[in-house]
Design a protein around this motif. Structure first.
Motif, PDB file in Angstrom:
ATOM      1  N   GLY A  28      23.947 -11.010 -67.698  1.00 20.02           N
ATOM      2  CA  GLY A  28      24.617 -10.484 -66.516  1.00 20.02           C
ATOM      3  C   GLY A  28      25.800 -11.328 -66.087  1.00 20.02           C
ATOM      4  N   ASP A  29      25.656 -12.660 -66.181  1.00 18.54           N
ATOM      5  CA  ASP A  29      26.772 -13.555 -65.831  1.00 18.54           C
ATOM      6  C   ASP A  29      27.967 -13.306 -66.745  1.00 18.54           C
ATOM      7  OD1 ASP A  29      25.183 -14.744 -63.907  1.00 18.54           O
ATOM      8  OD2 ASP A  29      24.584 -16.415 -65.209  1.00 18.54           O
ATOM      9  N   LEU A  30      27.685 -13.122 -68.038  1.00 18.35           N
ATOM     10  CA  LEU A  30      28.766 -12.906 -68.995  1.00 18.35           C
ATOM     11  C   LEU A  30      29.485 -11.593 -68.707  1.00 18.35           C
ATOM     12  CD1 LEU A  30      30.258 -13.859 -71.543  1.00 18.35           C
ATOM     13  CD2 LEU A  30      28.564 -12.618 -72.903  1.00 18.35           C
ATOM     14  N   LEU A  31      28.728 -10.550 -68.386  1.00 20.57           N
ATOM     15  CA  LEU A  31      29.342  -9.258 -68.105  1.00 20.57           C
ATOM     16  C   LEU A  31      30.170  -9.298 -66.818  1.00 20.57           C
ATOM     17  CD1 LEU A  31      26.389  -6.912 -69.086  1.00 20.57           C
ATOM     18  CD2 LEU A  31      28.500  -7.317 -70.362  1.00 20.57           C
ATOM     19  N   ASP A  32      29.851 -10.234 -65.930  1.00 18.56           N
ATOM     20  CA  ASP A  32      30.628 -10.391 -64.698  1.00 18.56           C
ATOM     21  C   ASP A  32      31.893 -11.222 -64.899  1.00 18.56           C
ATOM     22  OD1 ASP A  32      29.196  -8.826 -63.016  1.00 18.56           O
ATOM     23  OD2 ASP A  32      27.912 -10.415 -62.258  1.00 18.56           O
ATOM     24  N   TRP A  33      32.118 -11.708 -66.101  1.00 21.53           N
ATOM     25  CA  TRP A  33      33.338 -12.455 -66.427  1.00 21.53           C
ATOM     26  C   TRP A  33      34.415 -11.432 -66.794  1.00 21.53           C
ATOM     27  CZ3 TRP A  33      34.054 -17.554 -65.648  1.00 21.53           C
ATOM     28  CH2 TRP A  33      35.147 -18.178 -66.219  1.00 21.53           C
TER      29      TRP A  33
END
Length: 678
Positions: A33-38
């Motif tokens: 999820g953190d990566l997709l929020d980048w």
């Protein structure tokens, strides 16, 4: 192959090496999820190839051609680079356009691309030694099978750099993550979805088919962010209103005496604001109101009215200002206008404590000060009203610390920084708002002019004409001292020059690096007309009130924002004399000139704020000073009034249906965690 949940740690997934996972963790990317929020910071359309340029233009180009030469070379000793020459037109023997690409200290590149390869490159050409060069271009070797690429021949996302993970590799990881994602795992908290599928919006924002779809996807995430912000704001407002307040303002003897003592009448806007504040004070709920007005609109007198109502109710009132200069000016103003009412005043700043009454007479009824009020062991006996001036210059914690010194005191916050109406809902959504949209009568007109590189002799002559009439002037500079890094004039550097040019007049120097007592002395002498010209920085931006000063010359005006220039201009035009604001610029930047022309055309701070919003965007207008705004990711969508109102309506609807958010435990926990309510 099982789908990836958004909560999975990247370190547990096969495509991510341990070094990549560590590099991503360093920028707080730990999970899927953190990566997709980048999100991408921009996009490049690489579907259409440019013609090989004949000269450098400063623009990035996307080129396709054949590698006709390659070599590993050295530059200046140990610095190695790999160089290839690309020729336009593939096997076309008539093609003559060529361009050279270089990669420094990247020895592995020679194993990736060589003579004979068909390649596509993307970068900015420059001219050097009679050749066109592109340093460190992104490149792709065209595959023999014609397979598609996520790096070229499409709209390509460009991300903020992550040290240890090259741009190409980061793009590949995101592409694979989206391909293997479980869509249900990225939906909103507690199942709250505000539109189409969130997973589809993620796919579009990272790898759009068309650029116009990017705005639609980003708008979805902006709505999501603003919705959560509005729920937060409305939750805070509801919690505040649940507390029992104190009933004040029923007795109006002091207020009536104050009105009768004034040699002028309050404006309609001031009277309206006083009525709104009086109603709040008389309510059983605590007041939480914003008083917003343009420069010179008379907020101080409205604050005086509110504080007199609190005093007559037996409470203590406090006014906190952001600077010592402004606090002392408020103190002098209050002392002047309230002298006949026998109200006990006290001043508390980091440099001094002063009162206009004997200790035997009792505690001060009105206390005026700076942030020293928070730290100097000031004891309030019954704090009933807190007024915070220029409230955006204080942090949330500072404001809260002062408010907590009373038992649910009424709170009035003031700002002379006009805020675009489109932003008020977001920034001050938990406050009731009073607007001062009229200026008091008897103010002199301000003529504003933009001047490109005016001659010093012309400026000096104009200053002497005004000084000869008994007026005073401000000369404002962006820097305290000269800087090698910034091409702009400084107050300290120009001070002595103005002393020589204006030898018959006293010239003073004021900036933020002076000691408090030095600043106070300079301002006192300027107020008393012992100093006729004040060479200063933006320390004079807020609250300085010298009605006799009618000239302001702002140097390097292009370096200031519109709202700040309007604030500075508000230091003049406070008396009956015609005033002049001269905006000096080098004229090199058309956008800057267009910005400055706005000030020539209008003196309406709210119109200027709206124009500032258009020219610079909400991120620049708000900066980091507005507490809570610096963390917004989609700040530029704050200019989208329809979107902000939609977020507000959705939040209001949710809290109407479930005031305690009992059915939304994740959302409630998130709000309470952010506000430290647990």
């Amino acid at each position: 192959m099982s789908a990836w949940n958004s909560s999975l740690p990247l370190s547990s997934l096969e495509p991510f090496t341990s070094k990549e996972a560590q590099a991503l963790a360093a920028v707080e990317i730990h999970t899927v999820g953190d990566l997709l929020d980048w999100f991408p910071r921009r996009y490049e359309d690489r579907r259409r190839f440019d013609a090989f340029p004949a000269q450098a233009s400063g623009e990035a180009v996307c080129l396709q051609g054949t590698v006709v030469d390659s070599a590993r070379k050295r530059l200046g000793g140990r610095r190695q680079f790999y160089e290839i020459v690309i020729q336009e037109g593939g096997d076309n023997i008539l093609a003559s356009n060529k361009i050279t690409c270089r990669w420094f200290n990247m020895p592995y590149v020679h194993r990736m691309v060589a003579v004979g390869h068909e390649v596509v490159v993307y970068g900015k050409p420059k001219e050097q030694g009679g050749r066109l060069l592109v340093d460190h271009p992104e490149f792709e070797v065209v595959q023999a099978d014609g397979g598609s690429s996520i790096h070229l021949e499409r709209i390509v996302p460009i991300y903020r750099n992550v040290t240890g993970v090259p741009q190409r590799r980061l793009r590949e990881l995101l592409h694979e993550t989206l391909a293997r994602l479980d869509p249900a795992s990225v939906e909103g908290p507690d199942g709250i979805n505000l539109g189409p599928s969130r997973s589809e919006a993620l796919s579009t924002v990272h790898f759009p088919d068309e650029l116009d779809r990017v705005h639609e996807a980003r708008r979805y995430f902006a709505l999501e962010e603003f919705f959560l912000l509005q729920v937060n704001v409305l939750w805070r407002r509801r919690r505040h209103l649940e507390h029992p307040g104190r009933v004040q303002g029923r007795r109006t003897g002091l207020l009536s005496a104050f009105h009768e003592s004034l040699p002028f009448d309050l404006t309609g806007a001031q009277k309206r604001s006083v009525h709104e504040i009086t109603a709040d004070l008389r309510s059983e709920r605590p007041m939480n109101r914003l008083l917003q007005g343009d420069v010179g609109s008379g907020k101080t007198f409205v604050a005086m009215c509110a504080m007199l109502l609190a005093v007559e109710s037996g409470s203590q009132a406090v006014l906190m200002a952001p600077t010592q200069i402004l606090a002392e000016q408020h103190y002098l103003t209050f002392r002047k206008w309230l002298a006949a009412l026998d109200v006990r005043l006290a001043l508390v700043t980091g440099a001094k404590k002063e009162s206009d009454h004997l200790d035997l007479e009792g505690e001060p009824q009105i206390v005026i000060g700076t942030h020293a009020l928070l730290y100097d062991n000031v004891d309030f006996h019954d704090l009933g009203l807190v007024v915070i001036d220029e409230q955006h210059k204080f942090g949330v914690a500072q404001r809260g610390r002062l408010i907590q010194q009373g038992i649910m005191p009424d709170v009035l916050v003031m700002t002379a920084t006009p805020i675009p109406r489109t932003l008020t809902l977001t920034i001050y959504g938990d406050l009731d708002v009073s607007v001062l949209d009229e200026l008091p009568a008897g103010r002199g007109r301000i003529i504003t002019g933009v001047r490109e590189k005016p001659r010093v002799t012309d400026v000096t002559r104009f200053l002497k004409e005004q000084l000869g009439k008994g007026r005073q002037a401000y000369l404002v500079y962006p820097l305290v001292e000269e800087s090698g890094a910034v091409k702009a004039a400084s107050a300290t550097g120009e001070f002595e020059k103005w002393q020589k040019r204006l030898g018959d007049y006293e010239v003073g120097l004021l900036h933020g690096q002076l000691k408090p007592e030095e600043k106070e002395e300079i301002m006192t002498r300027f107020r008393d007309n012992e100093i006729q010209v004040l060479v200063a920085t933006t320390v004079v931006e807020v609250g300085v009130d010298v009605p006799n000063a009618n000239v302001m010359v702002i140097y390097n005006a292009e370096r200031f924002g519109l709202a700040q220039l309007h604030q500075l201009r508000g230091r003049i035009g406070r008396g009956k004399h015609q005033s002049f604001c001269i905006l000096v610029t080098d004229g090199k930047n058309e956008d800057a000139l267009r910005k400055l022309r706005v000030l020539e055309e209008t003196g309406d701070g709210f119109k200027i704020a709206e124009e500032d919003l258009v020219l610079r965007g909400p991120g620049e207008v708000l900066g980091t000073a507005q507490s809570g705004m610096s963390d917004l990711r989609f700040v530029d969508f704050l200019a989208d009034t329809e979107l902000v109102r939609e977020a507000r309506a959705l939040a209001e609807d949710l809290l109407e249906r479930d005031p305690g958010l009992e059915g939304y435990p994740q959302l409630r926990a998130r709000i309470e965690e952010e506000k430290g309510e647990k």
